[in-house]
Write a protein that holds these residues in place. Structure first.
Motif: not given
Length: 243
Positions: A115, A118-119, A122, A151-152, A154-155
């Motif tokens: 969560t 990886k984000p 990306s 996820v939203r 951190y990304a």
């Protein structure tokens, strides 16, 4: 007969000879086995986009504070040094990701698996930026964001940080060496300056009278032009050596 190559650098040319028992040279006969074909040269590294300097972005999402800090890095050691410098032990999480060409790593630092790190990674890939690390520091505000919300978050903050950062295109450089007579150093140095080479060094311990080894780094796509220019201005063949 043993052909010696300067010990610090390997010549880009390979000379093959056959010797008689008395040590004198003789041409290779037609019955001699043909040398194996030289392997194809590896392609030159491609230019890449990276950050000019550090960049920071702050966002507050449901009372949690997110601070993204991005920086250019050169290797894993510099990535760990950057992380050690910017992470905050008082924060709830210090999540991060970095990309070094084909190598990468990311870490969730206690957030649910997949969560955070990886984000962030990306976001780096989507930005087209390389040789970079992004650390996102989170101070928990008391409201759970859920898996999708994390996820939203951190990304999003990583992407926003990279989007607003100043970038530059880096052309990888190759280490080159040349054995130069003392009387030609002046004209050679003028050419090296013209071709904007970096990290110029001299070594007089070549074992040859009146000769010094000059090493430097130059962009891959300038090597052939530089070699031609130096051979022309010196009116002789100057051997280039490559690591």
């Amino acid at each position: 007969m043993l052909l010696r190559v300067p010990p610090r650098l390997c010549s880009s040319a390979l000379l093959l000879t056959v010797s008689r028992a008395d040590g004198s040279l003789r041409p290779m006969s037609s019955s001699s086995p043909s040398p194996s074909p030289s392997p194809s040269p590896s392609p030159s590294p491609s230019p890449y986009t990276t950050l000019k300097e550090r960049a920071t972005c702050k966002r507050e999402i449901k009372k949690s504070k997110f601070i993204a800090i991005a920086a250019p890095i050169s290797d894993e050691h510099s990535a760990h040094s950057f992380l050690s410098e910017v992470q905050d032990p008082r924060a709830t999480h210090n999540c991060w990701a970095y990309k070094l060409g084909d190598r990468y790593r990311h870490n969730d630092d206690g957030e649910p698996s997949g969560t955070a790190g990886k984000p962030i990674y990306s976001a780096i890939v989507s930005s087209g930026i390389d040789m970079v690390m992004v650390v996102v520091i989170r101070y928990f505000g008391g409201i759970e964001l859920g898996t999708g919300g994390l996820v939203r978050a951190y990304a999003g903050v990583a992407s926003e940080c990279l989007k607003g950062a100043a970038t530059c295109v880096v052309k990888p450089k190759a280490p080159i060496g040349m054995e130069i007579p003392f009387d030609l150093l002046g004209v050679v140095y003028n050419q090296l300056k013209h071709f904007e080479v970096e990290d110029i060094k001299q070594d007089y311990d070549t074992g040859k009278d009146g000769i010094t080894m000059v090493t430097f780094k130059v962009e891959h796509d300038k090597i052939e032009s530089l070699e031609n220019a130096i051979n022309s201005i010196c009116s002789r063949k100057i051997e280039f050596y490559k690591h």
